[in-house]
Enzyme design. Structure first.
Site, PDB file in Angstrom:
ATOM      1  N   SER A  64       0.824  -1.210   0.000  1.00  0.00           N
ATOM      2  CA  SER A  64       0.000   0.000   0.000  1.00  0.00           C
ATOM      3  C   SER A  64       0.855   1.256   0.000  1.00  0.00           C
ATOM      4  CB  SER A  64      -0.918   0.021   1.217  1.00  0.00           C
ATOM      5  OG  SER A  64      -1.755  -1.117   1.239  1.00  0.00           O
TER       6      SER A  64
HETATM    7  N1  SAH Z   1      -0.857  -4.955   4.046  1.00  0.00           N
HETATM    8  C1  SAH Z   1      -0.134  -5.238   2.830  1.00  0.00           C
HETATM    9  C2  SAH Z   1      -0.918  -4.781   1.606  1.00  0.00           C
HETATM   10  C3  SAH Z   1      -1.108  -5.921   0.693  1.00  0.00           C
HETATM   11  S1  SAH Z   1      -2.304  -5.710  -0.613  1.00  0.00           S
HETATM   12  C4  SAH Z   1       1.269  -4.655   2.882  1.00  0.00           C
HETATM   13  O1  SAH Z   1       1.587  -3.946   3.847  1.00  0.00           O
HETATM   14  O2  SAH Z   1       2.075  -4.927   1.983  1.00  0.00           O
HETATM   15  C5  SAH Z   1      -3.643  -6.684  -0.005  1.00  0.00           C
HETATM   16  C6  SAH Z   1      -3.378  -8.136   0.270  1.00  0.00           C
HETATM   17  O3  SAH Z   1      -4.607  -8.730   0.670  1.00  0.00           O
HETATM   18  C7  SAH Z   1      -2.878  -8.961  -0.910  1.00  0.00           C
HETATM   19  O4  SAH Z   1      -1.677  -9.555  -0.587  1.00  0.00           O
HETATM   20  C8  SAH Z   1      -3.995  -9.986  -1.128  1.00  0.00           C
HETATM   21  O5  SAH Z   1      -3.510 -11.249  -1.569  1.00  0.00           O
HETATM   22  C9  SAH Z   1      -4.605 -10.069   0.251  1.00  0.00           C
HETATM   23  N2  SAH Z   1      -5.981 -10.589   0.306  1.00  0.00           N
HETATM   24  C10 SAH Z   1      -6.999 -10.360  -0.544  1.00  0.00           C
HETATM   25  N3  SAH Z   1      -8.091 -11.048  -0.165  1.00  0.00           N
HETATM   26  C11 SAH Z   1      -7.761 -11.730   0.977  1.00  0.00           C
HETATM   27  C12 SAH Z   1      -8.444 -12.652   1.850  1.00  0.00           C
HETATM   28  N4  SAH Z   1      -9.703 -13.031   1.631  1.00  0.00           N
HETATM   29  N5  SAH Z   1      -7.772 -13.130   2.914  1.00  0.00           N
HETATM   30  C13 SAH Z   1      -6.483 -12.787   3.169  1.00  0.00           C
HETATM   31  N6  SAH Z   1      -5.779 -11.945   2.371  1.00  0.00           N
HETATM   32  C14 SAH Z   1      -6.401 -11.424   1.292  1.00  0.00           C
END
Ligand code: SAH
Length: 213
Positions: A64
Site C-alpha cells: 500500500s
Molecule cells: N498490508 C499489505 C498490503 C497488501 S495488498 C502490505 O503492507 O504490503 C492486499 C493483500 O490482501 C494482498 O496480498 C492480497 O492477496 C490479500 N488478500 C486479498 N483477499 C484476501 C483474503 N480473503 N484473505 C487474506 N488476504 C487477502
C-alpha cells in the site's frame, strides 16, 4: 539488506510529506521513519520505496501507499499490547508497523507465495512474534479472537460479519469498502449488538477475494 544514510534521509523526507498531508499521530510517523520500506520491495525498486506511492509486489498484489498505511494506522488508534488482526499480509510492511507500535499482531494472507515470503522476511527483520496465517480472511481468526483492532488492507465489497463479531466491545475495525473505489470505514463496537460506523476518505485497493490460492 542494508539501510544506508541515504535510505534514512529519503525516509525522513517521506515522513515529512506524510505530516504535510495531514498525518498527526507521532507514534505512527516515528514507526514509519524507523522501518526501512525498501527492504519490503524487490531490490531493483529501491529508488521507488520512499515515494508516496503503492508498488507492485509478487502475485499481482501491491504494497500500500505509505499515506494509506499511515492513515489507516492512525484511524486504528493502536495501544500497546492490543491484539490486532490484519487481513492481507502482502509484503508484511503494515504488520511490521503495527508490531512497532507495541501490538500483538496476527495477520492473514490468502496467497501462499506472499504468506511464505512475508514469513521469511519478517523473521529476518526480527519480527518473529508476528503470527502469520495462510487462510481466507473473510472468516477472520475466530480461535484467536476477540481482537482489540482489526484492519483490512484489501478493498472489500461488503463488511464481513465474522470480522465484526471478532471485535471486543470498544474494539475498532478499519476497512475500505467498495467495488472500484473504496470508502474507508471505521467501525467501533459499542455493545454486543451495536456498531458505530464512520465513513472517511476514498482509496483504491486490490480486491478482497474469497478463498485461498
Ligand atoms: N498490508 C499489505 C498490503 C497488501 S495488498 C502490505 O503492507 O504490503 C492486499 C493483500 O490482501 C494482498 O496480498 C492480497 O492477496 C490479500 N488478500 C486479498 N483477499 C484476501 C483474503 N480473503 N484473505 C487474506 N488476504 C487477502
Amino acid at each position: 539488506m542494508t539501510d544506508s544514510y541515504r535510505h534514512q534521509g529519503m525516509r525522513r523526507q517521506l515522513v515529512d510529506e506524510l505530516r504535510q498531508k495531514g498525518i498527526r499521530d507521532e507514534r505512527v510517523l516515528e514507526a514509519m521513519n524507523t522501518l526501512p520500506r525498501h527492504i519490503f520491495l524487490d531490490n531493483a525498486f529501491e529508488e521507488w520505496a520512499y515515494q508516496d506511492q503503492p508498488f507492485p509486489i509478487a502475485a499481482g498484489q501491491t504494497i500500500s501507499q505509505p499515506y494509506t498505511v499511515a492513515y489507516m494506522t492512525e484511524l486504528l488508534d493502536v495501544r500497546k499490547r492490543d491484539k490486532v488482526l490484519e487481513i492481507g499480509t502482502g509484503s508484511g510492511y503494515q504488520a511490521a508497523i503495527l508490531a512497532m507500535l507495541g501490538a500483538r499482531v496476527f495477520s492473514i494472507e490468502r496467497q501462499k507465495e506472499l504468506y511464505e515470503s512475508a514469513k521469511i522476511l519478517l523473521e529476518k527483520l526480527g519480527f518473529s512474534r508476528i503470527r502469520l496465517f495462510f487462510r481466507d480472511g473473510y472468516k477472520g481468526l475466530a480461535e484467536f479472537g476477540p481482537f482489540d483492532r482489526i484492519i483490512v488492507t484489501a478493498g472489500a465489497p461488503y463488511i464481513p460479519e465474522p470480522l465484526k463479531q471478532q471485535l471486543k466491545i470498544g474494539g475498532i475495525l478499519v476497512i475500505p469498502v467498495g467495488e472500484d473505489i473504496q470508502t474507508m470505514f471505521r467501525i467501533t463496537r459499542r455493545s454486543e449488538t451495536e456498531f458505530e460506523e464512520e465513513k472517511k476518505g476514498s482509496f483504491r485497493f486490490v480486491p478482497f477475494l474469497g478463498g485461498t490460492k
